[in-house]
Design an enzyme around this catalytic site. Structure first.
Site, PDB file in Angstrom:
ATOM      1  N   VAL A 180       0.855  -1.191   0.000  1.00  0.00           N
ATOM      2  CA  VAL A 180       0.000   0.000   0.000  1.00  0.00           C
ATOM      3  C   VAL A 180       0.890   1.239   0.000  1.00  0.00           C
ATOM      4  CG1 VAL A 180      -2.094  -0.977   0.982  1.00  0.00           C
ATOM      5  CG2 VAL A 180      -0.251  -0.315   2.509  1.00  0.00           C
ATOM      6  N   GLU A 181       0.705   2.070  -1.018  1.00  0.00           N
ATOM      7  CA  GLU A 181       1.477   3.306  -1.155  1.00  0.00           C
ATOM      8  C   GLU A 181       0.772   4.218  -2.136  1.00  0.00           C
ATOM      9  OE1 GLU A 181       5.235   2.586  -3.473  1.00  0.00           O
ATOM     10  OE2 GLU A 181       4.704   0.480  -3.126  1.00  0.00           O
ATOM     11  N   TRP A 182       1.164   5.489  -2.130  1.00  0.00           N
ATOM     12  CA  TRP A 182       0.690   6.417  -3.148  1.00  0.00           C
ATOM     13  C   TRP A 182       1.626   6.309  -4.336  1.00  0.00           C
ATOM     14  CZ3 TRP A 182      -3.759   6.879  -1.490  1.00  0.00           C
ATOM     15  CH2 TRP A 182      -4.127   7.405  -0.258  1.00  0.00           C
TER      16      TRP A 182
END
Length: 351
Positions: free
Chosen positions: A237-239
């Site tokens: 999960v990351e931008w």
């Protein structure tokens, strides 16, 4: 001898109908492939090959059965149970009294059986990686930790896994899926070759914020084997500014989506997923969240204790510019949080 008119007409009619029955409405419909699909089969976007099952059946003689069709849920021909094959006896050669009948039958759920406890521990290779952009971590250098590993995807190309392992890759996380419809084209090859080389291996999924969590969990489960001894699955999960999905959900939505995804994977694989994240995403969403989940933290400029204060972690990704024999180009470098003995205990607790 003259034949009465009515019986003659009746005989002629029956003869003509017998000659043309193979091209009637029923046979025409039989040659058209069914449009029905099952939930486990996706209709290909490319044209269907000419040698279609429906066409073969249509060309078969009327009085001969069409060849058997392949089972859709099986990736190949179904093996014949060995107990039903004819025996070939050789003079003076003893034959066993019992022949196992069910040994070759396909199980309902093809899961590899757990390995027995007490098996020999895998050899841990010392760190021999180099770094194109080395960072001085000071007294908290990852080099002081015993068990190093890597993560890979299609961008590492064709990997020499035996050589990579002897360089210090004691574990590997392999990119498997994105969102709900993308499979890394090297995943199956990397998974098989890493296993053959004796590396502890697991798969990671890049979470896509424009698809539902259930769709993404189903896609991961469909493509990643439930294999005994594999490392826990990972949710990444990351931008990502390069993603076609520009959505940035609220913290509440992020946590809800992650929970749905992780719950489904935990039920399927029997292991609690690991959360991989980067500093900005962690700051926006994960501080104080999921205290009972293991974390894999990206921190390439400082020790995780400085970037993620108070957060316990299992893996630390300390470089994105690693160099190793066995791989062309750069590779991500990671380390396990603990001693060699801790590593063996952690792996055993997940077997």
């Amino acid at each position: 001898m003259r034949i009465p008119v009515v019986p003659a007409l009746l005989i002629a009619f029956l003869t003509l109908s017998g000659c043309t029955s193979s091209s009637g409405p029923a046979s025409i419909l039989a040659s058209v492939p069914s449009r029905e699909t099952t939930s486990s089969v996706v209709r290909p976007s490319a044209p269907v090959p000419a040698a279609d099952v429906g066409e073969v059946a249509a060309r078969a003689p009327v009085n001969q059965p069409a060849p058997p069709q392949e089972e859709l849920a099986w990736a190949g021909p179904i093996p014949e149970p060995q107990g039903f094959l004819p025996e070939t006896r050789t003079v003076a050669m003893p034959m066993p009294s019992d022949r196992p009948v069910t040994a070759m039958l396909a199980p309902d759920d093809p899961v590899i059986a757990p390995a027995p406890r007490g098996r020999t521990r895998s050899l841990v290779y010392s760190h021999r990686f180099r770094d194109a952009k080395p960072i001085n971590f000071g007294r908290s250098s990852p080099r002081k930790l015993a068990v190093h590993g890597v993560d890979v995807s299609r961008w590492q190309g064709d990997i020499d896994w035996q050589k990579l392992r002897t360089q210090g890759a004691n574990f590997v996380y392999i990119k498997s899926t994105d969102g709900g419809d993308h499979l890394d084209p090297m995943f199956k090859t990397n998974w098989r070759k890493a296993r053959e080389a004796g590396l502890k291996h697991g798969a990671y999924h890049f979470f896509y914020w424009c698809r539902t969590a259930r769709e993404q969990a189903d896609w991961f489960i469909r493509n990643v084997p439930r294999e005994a001894g594999a490392l826990p699955p990972v949710i990444d999960v990351e931008w990502n500014g390069e993603s076609s999905c520009k959505r940035r959900p609220s913290r509440e939505d992020v946590l809800e989506k992650m929970q749905v995804f992780m719950d489904k994977l935990e039920r399927h694989y029997g292991q609690r997923p690991i959360i991989y994240t980067a500093p900005d995403f962690y700051r926006d969403n994960l501080r104080g969240a999921f205290p009972d989940y293991p974390f894999w933290l990206r921190s390439v400029a400082a020790h995780p204790s400085q970037v993620y204060p108070g957060r316990k972690w299992v893996f630390w990704q300390y470089s994105g510019s690693g160099i190793s024999h066995g791989v062309e180009g750069r590779i991500d470098l990671n380390v396990f949080h603990g001693s060699e003995e801790d590593w063996h205990d952690w792996v055993a607790s997940r077997s």
